[in-house]
Design a protein around this motif. Structure first.
Motif, PDB file in Angstrom:
ATOM      1  N   GLY A  41     -32.751  10.628 -18.114  1.00 15.15           N
ATOM      2  CA  GLY A  41     -33.533  10.241 -17.985  1.00 15.15           C
ATOM      3  C   GLY A  41     -34.525   9.346 -16.915  1.00 15.15           C
ATOM      4  N   ASP A  42     -33.964  10.039 -15.241  1.00 15.75           N
ATOM      5  CA  ASP A  42     -34.778  10.055 -14.579  1.00 15.75           C
ATOM      6  C   ASP A  42     -36.100  10.024 -14.400  1.00 15.75           C
ATOM      7  OD1 ASP A  42     -32.619   7.339 -13.546  1.00 15.75           O
ATOM      8  OD2 ASP A  42     -31.240   9.321 -12.522  1.00 15.75           O
ATOM      9  N   ARG A  43     -36.204  10.850 -15.456  1.00  9.44           N
ATOM     10  CA  ARG A  43     -38.045  11.651 -14.914  1.00  9.44           C
ATOM     11  C   ARG A  43     -38.698  11.237 -15.448  1.00  9.44           C
ATOM     12  NH1 ARG A  43     -35.008  17.437 -16.088  1.00  9.44           N
ATOM     13  NH2 ARG A  43     -32.658  16.212 -16.288  1.00  9.44           N
ATOM     14  N   ASP A  44     -38.249  10.078 -16.516  1.00 10.24           N
ATOM     15  CA  ASP A  44     -39.313  10.417 -17.082  1.00 10.24           C
ATOM     16  C   ASP A  44     -40.089   8.880 -16.126  1.00 10.24           C
ATOM     17  OD1 ASP A  44     -37.112   7.708 -17.847  1.00 10.24           O
ATOM     18  OD2 ASP A  44     -37.628   7.900 -19.789  1.00 10.24           O
ATOM     19  N   VAL A  45     -39.903   8.310 -15.674  1.00 11.76           N
ATOM     20  CA  VAL A  45     -40.244   6.890 -14.505  1.00 11.76           C
ATOM     21  C   VAL A  45     -41.561   7.378 -13.867  1.00 11.76           C
ATOM     22  CG1 VAL A  45     -39.649   5.260 -12.729  1.00 11.76           C
ATOM     23  CG2 VAL A  45     -38.132   5.522 -14.754  1.00 11.76           C
ATOM     24  N   GLU A  46     -42.684   6.614 -14.460  1.00 10.11           N
ATOM     25  CA  GLU A  46     -43.757   7.250 -14.164  1.00 10.11           C
ATOM     26  C   GLU A  46     -44.014   6.453 -12.299  1.00 10.11           C
ATOM     27  OE1 GLU A  46     -48.598   6.451 -14.047  1.00 10.11           O
ATOM     28  OE2 GLU A  46     -47.002   6.958 -16.579  1.00 10.11           O
ATOM     29  N   VAL A  47     -44.291   7.272 -11.042  1.00 13.66           N
ATOM     30  CA  VAL A  47     -43.876   6.750 -10.248  1.00 13.66           C
ATOM     31  C   VAL A  47     -45.159   6.183  -9.394  1.00 13.66           C
ATOM     32  CG1 VAL A  47     -43.322   7.201  -7.204  1.00 13.66           C
ATOM     33  CG2 VAL A  47     -42.243   8.199  -8.842  1.00 13.66           C
ATOM     34  N   PRO A  48     -45.663   5.247  -9.203  1.00 12.90           N
ATOM     35  CA  PRO A  48     -46.623   4.278  -8.808  1.00 12.90           C
ATOM     36  C   PRO A  48     -47.139   4.826  -7.530  1.00 12.90           C
ATOM     37  CG  PRO A  48     -45.167   2.270  -9.170  1.00 12.90           C
ATOM     38  CD  PRO A  48     -44.450   4.201  -9.259  1.00 12.90           C
ATOM     39  N   GLN A  49     -48.814   4.613  -7.033  1.00 13.61           N
ATOM     40  CA  GLN A  49     -49.319   5.475  -6.007  1.00 13.61           C
ATOM     41  C   GLN A  49     -49.859   4.083  -5.224  1.00 13.61           C
ATOM     42  OE1 GLN A  49     -48.300   8.340  -4.461  1.00 13.61           O
ATOM     43  NE2 GLN A  49     -46.568   8.047  -6.869  1.00 13.61           N
ATOM     44  N   PRO A  50     -49.513   2.779  -4.457  1.00 13.60           N
ATOM     45  CA  PRO A  50     -49.909   1.634  -4.109  1.00 13.60           C
ATOM     46  C   PRO A  50     -50.479   2.193  -2.585  1.00 13.60           C
ATOM     47  CG  PRO A  50     -47.987   1.620  -3.781  1.00 13.60           C
ATOM     48  CD  PRO A  50     -47.989   2.487  -5.179  1.00 13.60           C
ATOM     49  N   GLY A  51     -51.892   2.162  -2.597  1.00 13.55           N
ATOM     50  CA  GLY A  51     -52.583   2.045  -1.192  1.00 13.55           C
ATOM     51  C   GLY A  51     -52.933   0.691  -0.562  1.00 13.55           C
ATOM     52  N   GLY A  52     -52.663   0.979   1.226  1.00 14.77           N
ATOM     53  CA  GLY A  52     -53.348  -0.292   1.663  1.00 14.77           C
ATOM     54  C   GLY A  52     -51.973  -0.898   1.813  1.00 14.77           C
ATOM     55  N   VAL A  94     -35.624  -0.751 -14.665  1.00 13.59           N
ATOM     56  CA  VAL A  94     -36.131  -0.652 -14.091  1.00 13.59           C
ATOM     57  C   VAL A  94     -37.622  -1.517 -13.440  1.00 13.59           C
ATOM     58  CG1 VAL A  94     -38.030   1.942 -13.526  1.00 13.59           C
ATOM     59  CG2 VAL A  94     -36.078   1.924 -15.664  1.00 13.59           C
ATOM     60  N   MET A  95     -38.046  -1.655 -11.922  1.00 12.85           N
ATOM     61  CA  MET A  95     -38.463  -2.205 -11.068  1.00 12.85           C
ATOM     62  C   MET A  95     -39.784  -1.478 -10.792  1.00 12.85           C
ATOM     63  SD  MET A  95     -38.644  -4.170  -8.349  1.00 12.85           S
ATOM     64  CE  MET A  95     -39.466  -2.629  -7.263  1.00 12.85           C
ATOM     65  N   ARG A  96     -40.987  -1.508 -10.818  1.00 13.00           N
ATOM     66  CA  ARG A  96     -41.727  -0.282  -9.768  1.00 13.00           C
ATOM     67  C   ARG A  96     -42.894  -1.475  -9.840  1.00 13.00           C
ATOM     68  NH1 ARG A  96     -45.636   3.362 -13.433  1.00 13.00           N
ATOM     69  NH2 ARG A  96     -45.663   1.283 -14.546  1.00 13.00           N
ATOM     70  N   CYS A  97     -43.079  -1.561  -8.094  1.00 14.23           N
ATOM     71  CA  CYS A  97     -43.599  -2.188  -7.592  1.00 14.23           C
ATOM     72  C   CYS A  97     -45.191  -1.216  -7.044  1.00 14.23           C
ATOM     73  CB  CYS A  97     -43.556  -2.580  -6.158  1.00 14.23           C
ATOM     74  SG  CYS A  97     -44.257  -3.318  -4.757  1.00 14.23           S
ATOM     75  N   GLY A  98     -46.842  -2.261  -6.454  1.00 18.19           N
ATOM     76  CA  GLY A  98     -47.610  -1.190  -6.214  1.00 18.19           C
ATOM     77  C   GLY A  98     -48.338  -0.930  -8.331  1.00 18.19           C
ATOM     78  N   ILE A  99     -47.403  -0.688  -9.445  1.00 21.12           N
ATOM     79  CA  ILE A  99     -48.931  -0.716 -10.351  1.00 21.12           C
ATOM     80  C   ILE A  99     -50.051  -1.160 -10.666  1.00 21.12           C
ATOM     81  CG2 ILE A  99     -46.497  -0.265 -11.528  1.00 21.12           C
ATOM     82  CD1 ILE A  99     -47.648  -2.851 -13.384  1.00 21.12           C
ATOM     83  N   ASP A 100     -50.634  -0.148 -11.308  1.00 21.08           N
ATOM     84  CA  ASP A 100     -52.635  -1.025 -11.439  1.00 21.08           C
ATOM     85  C   ASP A 100     -52.246  -2.292 -12.320  1.00 21.08           C
ATOM     86  OD1 ASP A 100     -53.196   1.895  -9.890  1.00 21.08           O
ATOM     87  OD2 ASP A 100     -53.761   2.161 -11.832  1.00 21.08           O
ATOM     88  N   ARG A 101     -53.207  -2.935 -11.771  1.00 16.03           N
ATOM     89  CA  ARG A 101     -53.060  -4.327 -12.871  1.00 16.03           C
ATOM     90  C   ARG A 101     -53.046  -3.836 -14.359  1.00 16.03           C
ATOM     91  NH1 ARG A 101     -56.634  -8.229 -15.699  1.00 16.03           N
ATOM     92  NH2 ARG A 101     -56.027 -10.119 -14.907  1.00 16.03           N
ATOM     93  N   PRO A 102     -52.350  -4.286 -15.284  1.00 15.85           N
ATOM     94  CA  PRO A 102     -52.122  -3.858 -16.468  1.00 15.85           C
ATOM     95  C   PRO A 102     -53.019  -3.967 -17.518  1.00 15.85           C
ATOM     96  CG  PRO A 102     -50.244  -5.080 -15.941  1.00 15.85           C
ATOM     97  CD  PRO A 102     -51.265  -5.197 -15.108  1.00 15.85           C
TER      98      PRO A 102
END
Length: 172
Positions: A41-52, A94-102
């Motif tokens: 199950g861990d492989r399906d988490v999309e990792v955000p790529q925030p910048g700056g 699951v918590m993801r930080c730096g996602i694009d604005r929904p």
């Protein structure tokens, strides 16, 4: 009086050793499938790529996150990322930080329930699987928490528990 054991005709065509092994082999296969599915199950988490600055804020938040969230141990996916945290709650949180604005915040779902916890607004969206997607809005980086169904007394519980950390590490 001795009992006579009757074997169905269809099974008499199968040699006895194969009949004896059928059940243990089927059980072993079931165990292999179950054990194999636990870690996948861990492989399906999309990792955000925030910048700056957003990336900096997310790394600071990652360093502050607890190892246990509401009684559930942290079990991050492999390879690790400072932008994703997972708490094993079967189903997991699951918590993801730096996602694009929904995108939903621009459409008809923008007016969906947005509870405020300690002056931090969490836009919420109920998903088809019964889980809730909660996104911290009005911050320098968007933080998403997926609250699984049936794990917490309220779907807002994990987001509420993380609110102080989000506020302390991601400016509004």
């Amino acid at each position: 009086m001795a009992r006579e054991t009757r074997i169905p005709k269809a099974l008499t065509a199968v040699p006895a050793p194969i009949r004896w092994l059928a059940l243990p082999v089927a059980l072993a296969c079931a165990v292999v499938v179950l054990v194999g599915s636990w870690g996948s199950g861990d492989r399906d988490v999309e990792v955000p790529q925030p910048g700056g600055k957003a990336a900096e804020y997310c790394r600071a938040l990652a360093a502050a996150l607890p190892q246990v969230l509401l009684g559930h141990a942290r079990k991050d996916p492999s390879p690790g990322s400072p932008y994703v945290a997972v708490w094993d709650s079967s189903p997991r949180t699951v918590m993801r930080c730096g996602i694009d604005r929904p995108e939903e915040l621009n459409g008809p779902h923008a007016k969906d329930l947005s509870p405020t916890v300690d002056d931090l607004t969490w836009w919420s969206q109920k998903r088809d699987d019964g889980s809730y997607r909660l996104v911290a809005t009005m911050r320098a980086a968007y933080v998403e928490v997926v609250s699984p169904p049936g794990v917490y007394s309220s779907p807002l519980d994990p987001a509420a528990a993380l609110t102080p950390l989000v506020k302390a590490n991601i400016p509004g």
